[in-house]
Design a protein around this motif. Structure first.
Motif, PDB file in Angstrom:
ATOM      1  N   SER A   1       9.190 -10.670 -14.727  1.00 31.38           N
ATOM      2  CA  SER A   1       8.372 -11.791 -14.287  1.00 31.38           C
ATOM      3  C   SER A   1       8.472 -12.989 -15.226  1.00 31.38           C
ATOM      4  CB  SER A   1       6.920 -11.323 -14.188  1.00 31.38           C
ATOM      5  OG  SER A   1       6.055 -12.401 -14.009  1.00 31.38           O
ATOM      6  N   SER A   2       8.465 -12.712 -16.544  1.00 32.54           N
ATOM      7  CA  SER A   2       8.359 -13.811 -17.507  1.00 32.54           C
ATOM      8  C   SER A   2       9.291 -13.627 -18.703  1.00 32.54           C
ATOM      9  CB  SER A   2       6.918 -13.895 -18.026  1.00 32.54           C
ATOM     10  OG  SER A   2       6.642 -12.751 -18.835  1.00 32.54           O
ATOM     11  N   ILE A   3       9.469 -14.697 -19.434  1.00 31.69           N
ATOM     12  CA  ILE A   3      10.245 -14.644 -20.671  1.00 31.69           C
ATOM     13  C   ILE A   3       9.589 -13.682 -21.650  1.00 31.69           C
ATOM     14  CG2 ILE A   3      10.926 -16.004 -22.707  1.00 31.69           C
ATOM     15  CD1 ILE A   3      11.327 -18.390 -20.723  1.00 31.69           C
ATOM     16  N   MET A   4       8.255 -13.638 -21.676  1.00 37.90           N
ATOM     17  CA  MET A   4       7.559 -12.707 -22.568  1.00 37.90           C
ATOM     18  C   MET A   4       7.902 -11.265 -22.236  1.00 37.90           C
ATOM     19  SD  MET A   4       6.008 -14.216 -24.965  1.00 37.90           S
ATOM     20  CE  MET A   4       5.217 -12.743 -25.598  1.00 37.90           C
ATOM     21  N   ASP A   5       8.003 -10.930 -20.955  1.00 34.39           N
ATOM     22  CA  ASP A   5       8.383  -9.568 -20.564  1.00 34.39           C
ATOM     23  C   ASP A   5       9.794  -9.249 -21.061  1.00 34.39           C
ATOM     24  OD1 ASP A   5       5.934  -9.346 -19.300  1.00 34.39           O
ATOM     25  OD2 ASP A   5       6.740  -9.627 -17.276  1.00 34.39           O
TER      26      ASP A   5
ATOM     27  N   LEU B   1      12.125 -14.255 -13.380  1.00 28.82           N
ATOM     28  CA  LEU B   1      11.682 -14.911 -12.145  1.00 28.82           C
ATOM     29  C   LEU B   1      10.838 -16.161 -12.389  1.00 28.82           C
ATOM     30  CD1 LEU B   1      10.678 -11.809  -9.987  1.00 28.82           C
ATOM     31  CD2 LEU B   1      12.800 -13.136  -9.888  1.00 28.82           C
ATOM     32  N   GLY B   2      10.106 -16.188 -13.488  1.00 30.07           N
ATOM     33  CA  GLY B   2       9.203 -17.314 -13.741  1.00 30.07           C
ATOM     34  C   GLY B   2       7.857 -17.143 -13.071  1.00 30.07           C
ATOM     35  N   GLY B   3       7.470 -15.888 -12.848  1.00 34.12           N
ATOM     36  CA  GLY B   3       6.174 -15.594 -12.240  1.00 34.12           C
ATOM     37  C   GLY B   3       6.299 -14.488 -11.216  1.00 34.12           C
ATOM     38  N   GLU B   4       5.234 -14.292 -10.464  1.00 34.56           N
ATOM     39  CA  GLU B   4       5.203 -13.304  -9.391  1.00 34.56           C
ATOM     40  C   GLU B   4       4.532 -13.933  -8.181  1.00 34.56           C
ATOM     41  OE1 GLU B   4       4.910  -9.276 -12.136  1.00 34.56           O
ATOM     42  OE2 GLU B   4       3.056 -10.199 -11.439  1.00 34.56           O
TER      43      GLU B   4
ATOM     44  N   GLY C   1      16.084 -17.114 -19.212  1.00 36.37           N
ATOM     45  CA  GLY C   1      15.432 -16.779 -20.468  1.00 36.37           C
ATOM     46  C   GLY C   1      15.557 -17.961 -21.423  1.00 36.37           C
ATOM     47  N   LEU C   2      15.223 -17.733 -22.689  1.00 39.23           N
ATOM     48  CA  LEU C   2      15.288 -18.799 -23.697  1.00 39.23           C
ATOM     49  C   LEU C   2      16.650 -18.860 -24.363  1.00 39.23           C
ATOM     50  CD1 LEU C   2      11.926 -18.518 -25.665  1.00 39.23           C
ATOM     51  CD2 LEU C   2      12.588 -20.258 -24.026  1.00 39.23           C
ATOM     52  N   THR C   3      17.064 -20.060 -24.711  1.00 37.97           N
ATOM     53  CA  THR C   3      18.302 -20.218 -25.463  1.00 37.97           C
ATOM     54  C   THR C   3      18.275 -21.506 -26.281  1.00 37.97           C
ATOM     55  OG1 THR C   3      20.718 -20.259 -25.328  1.00 37.97           O
ATOM     56  CG2 THR C   3      19.534 -21.391 -23.578  1.00 37.97           C
ATOM     57  N   ILE C   4      19.133 -21.533 -27.298  1.00 36.55           N
ATOM     58  CA  ILE C   4      19.354 -22.774 -28.032  1.00 36.55           C
ATOM     59  C   ILE C   4      20.798 -23.240 -27.811  1.00 36.55           C
ATOM     60  CG2 ILE C   4      17.574 -22.404 -29.776  1.00 36.55           C
ATOM     61  CD1 ILE C   4      19.737 -21.420 -31.691  1.00 36.55           C
ATOM     62  N   ASN C   5      21.574 -22.447 -27.057  1.00 35.13           N
ATOM     63  CA  ASN C   5      22.974 -22.759 -26.757  1.00 35.13           C
ATOM     64  C   ASN C   5      23.147 -23.049 -25.270  1.00 35.13           C
ATOM     65  OD1 ASN C   5      23.835 -22.217 -29.492  1.00 35.13           O
ATOM     66  ND2 ASN C   5      23.477 -20.061 -29.022  1.00 35.13           N
ATOM     67  N   GLU C   6      24.420 -23.099 -24.831  1.00 40.35           N
ATOM     68  CA  GLU C   6      24.709 -23.309 -23.405  1.00 40.35           C
ATOM     69  C   GLU C   6      24.071 -22.227 -22.556  1.00 40.35           C
ATOM     70  OE1 GLU C   6      26.748 -25.632 -21.605  1.00 40.35           O
ATOM     71  OE2 GLU C   6      26.471 -26.821 -23.417  1.00 40.35           O
TER      72      GLU C   6
ATOM     73  N   ALA D   1      11.586  -4.536 -12.924  1.00 36.96           N
ATOM     74  CA  ALA D   1      10.673  -4.258 -14.035  1.00 36.96           C
ATOM     75  C   ALA D   1       9.527  -5.254 -14.000  1.00 36.96           C
ATOM     76  CB  ALA D   1      11.418  -4.321 -15.363  1.00 36.96           C
ATOM     77  N   LEU D   2       8.782  -5.209 -12.907  1.00 32.83           N
ATOM     78  CA  LEU D   2       7.673  -6.140 -12.720  1.00 32.83           C
ATOM     79  C   LEU D   2       6.357  -5.462 -13.058  1.00 32.83           C
ATOM     80  CD1 LEU D   2       9.133  -7.649  -9.472  1.00 32.83           C
ATOM     81  CD2 LEU D   2       9.020  -8.770 -11.696  1.00 32.83           C
ATOM     82  N   ASN D   3       5.335  -6.259 -13.293  1.00 33.50           N
ATOM     83  CA  ASN D   3       4.045  -5.726 -13.703  1.00 33.50           C
ATOM     84  C   ASN D   3       3.449  -4.811 -12.634  1.00 33.50           C
ATOM     85  OD1 ASN D   3       3.808  -7.105 -16.257  1.00 33.50           O
ATOM     86  ND2 ASN D   3       3.613  -8.981 -15.066  1.00 33.50           N
ATOM     87  N   ALA D   4       2.698  -3.818 -13.090  1.00 33.82           N
ATOM     88  CA  ALA D   4       2.049  -2.861 -12.182  1.00 33.82           C
ATOM     89  C   ALA D   4       0.727  -3.442 -11.684  1.00 33.82           C
ATOM     90  CB  ALA D   4       1.838  -1.530 -12.889  1.00 33.82           C
ATOM     91  N   THR D   5       0.835  -4.612 -11.079  1.00 31.00           N
ATOM     92  CA  THR D   5      -0.318  -5.308 -10.511  1.00 31.00           C
ATOM     93  C   THR D   5      -0.039  -5.534  -9.026  1.00 31.00           C
ATOM     94  OG1 THR D   5       0.672  -7.461 -10.988  1.00 31.00           O
ATOM     95  CG2 THR D   5      -0.805  -6.544 -12.675  1.00 31.00           C
ATOM     96  N   PHE D   6      -1.033  -5.995  -8.299  1.00 32.78           N
ATOM     97  CA  PHE D   6      -0.829  -6.281  -6.876  1.00 32.78           C
ATOM     98  C   PHE D   6       0.300  -7.292  -6.698  1.00 32.78           C
ATOM     99  CE2 PHE D   6      -1.743  -8.939  -3.136  1.00 32.78           C
ATOM    100  CZ  PHE D   6      -1.644  -7.971  -2.140  1.00 32.78           C
ATOM    101  N   GLU D   7       0.288  -8.360  -7.508  1.00 31.39           N
ATOM    102  CA  GLU D   7       1.307  -9.412  -7.405  1.00 31.39           C
ATOM    103  C   GLU D   7       2.697  -8.865  -7.763  1.00 31.39           C
ATOM    104  OE1 GLU D   7      -1.561  -9.745  -9.098  1.00 31.39           O
ATOM    105  OE2 GLU D   7      -2.635 -11.204  -7.854  1.00 31.39           O
TER     106      GLU D   7
END
Length: 196
Positions: A83-87, A104-107, A59-64, A137-143
Motif C-alpha cells: 500500500s505505502s512506501i512505509m510498508d 500503490l500509494g494507498g488502498e 518507492g523512494l529514490t535519489i537516483n533515476e 501484501a496489503l493491510n489486513a483491513t477492510f480497505e
C-alpha cells in the motif's frame, strides 16, 4: 497567541504520524529551542531536494530509479504489492525478501475518495509478464481486502501467479507495525489466490 499556536498544531497534525499531542510537543520544543527550527528546516530541504519517487515501483529514490529496481540480483519476476512506501521499507529492513515492489500509494476507500484510478494499479499491470508472481501484501483491513480482491480480479486475465501473504497478520493489522518474525512468516507462507 493561543489561536496562532492552535493553528500551527492543527496544521502539523494533518501530517501522517503526527497526532495532535505529538504536534503540541513539537511546537513547544521548537519554541523552547529555536536552534532546532533551523535543523528541522535543513532536514526538510534535504527531503525536498534529494528524494523523489521511483518511476518503476513508486518507492523512494535519489537516483533515476530506486536501488531495488536497479539491482540485477533482485528477482524481477516476483513483485510484492504494498500500500505505502512505509510498508515497503518495513518489509525491506528485514532483508529476507529478494524480489521487487509495486507501491500503490494507498488502498481503495471510496468514502475518502481513494478510487482505483488514484492508485498505481495501471503501472503494476504494465510491468507484469507471463510467469511473474504477484504477492498481494496489503493491510489486513477492510480497505486492504477490497484492494487485494480488486487487483486479484484484474490479474486473472494475465498469466501470472497471484499469492497473498499468509496468516500471522491479524485482521485490522497494519504491515508497518509488524515485527520481523511475523512479516517473514507471512511472506514465506503466502497462499495462492484462488479464482472465483
Amino acid at each position: 497567541m493561543k489561536i496562532e499556536i492552535d493553528e500551527i498544531i492543527s496544521n502539523l497534525s494533518k501530517f501522517k504520524g503526527l497526532t495532535k499531542k505529538n504536534s503540541e510537543r513539537l511546537v513547544v520544543d521548537l519554541i523552547e529551542h529555536p536552534d532546532k527550527v533551523e535543523a528541522l528546516q535543513r532536514e526538510i530541504r534535504k527531503v525536498q531536494t534529494l528524494f523523489h519517487i521511483c518511476p518503476i515501483c513508486y518507492g523512494l529514490t535519489i537516483n533515476e530509479q530506486c536501488e531495488i529496481c536497479a539491482n540485477p540480483s533482485r528477482n524481477q519476476k516476483i513483485v510484492c504489492v504494498v500500500s505505502s512506501i512505509m510498508d515497503m521499507l518495513n518489509i525491506e529492513k528485514f532483508q529476507k525478501y529478494k524480489g521487487v515492489y509495486a507501491v500503490l500509494g494507498g488502498e481503495i476507500n471510496v468514502q475518502k475518495g481513494m478510487t482505483p484510478d488514484k492508485l498505481a494499479i495501471d503501472s503494476l499491470l504494465h510491468r507484469l509478464k507471463t510467469g511473474d508472481e504477484v504477492i498481494l501484501a496489503l493491510n489486513a483491513t477492510f480497505e486492504g481486502e477490497v484492494t487485494a480482491n480488486y487487483i486479484a480480479k484484474l490479474l486473472q486475465t494475465k498469466k501470472v501467479k497471484i499469492t497473498r501473504i499468509a496468516k500471522g497478520i491479524p485482521m485490522g493489522g497494519m504491515i508497518d507495525y509488524m515485527d520481523e518474525a511475523t512479516l517473514e512468516s507471512a511472506l514465506i507462507n503466502r497462499k495462492k489466490v484462488e479464482e472465483d
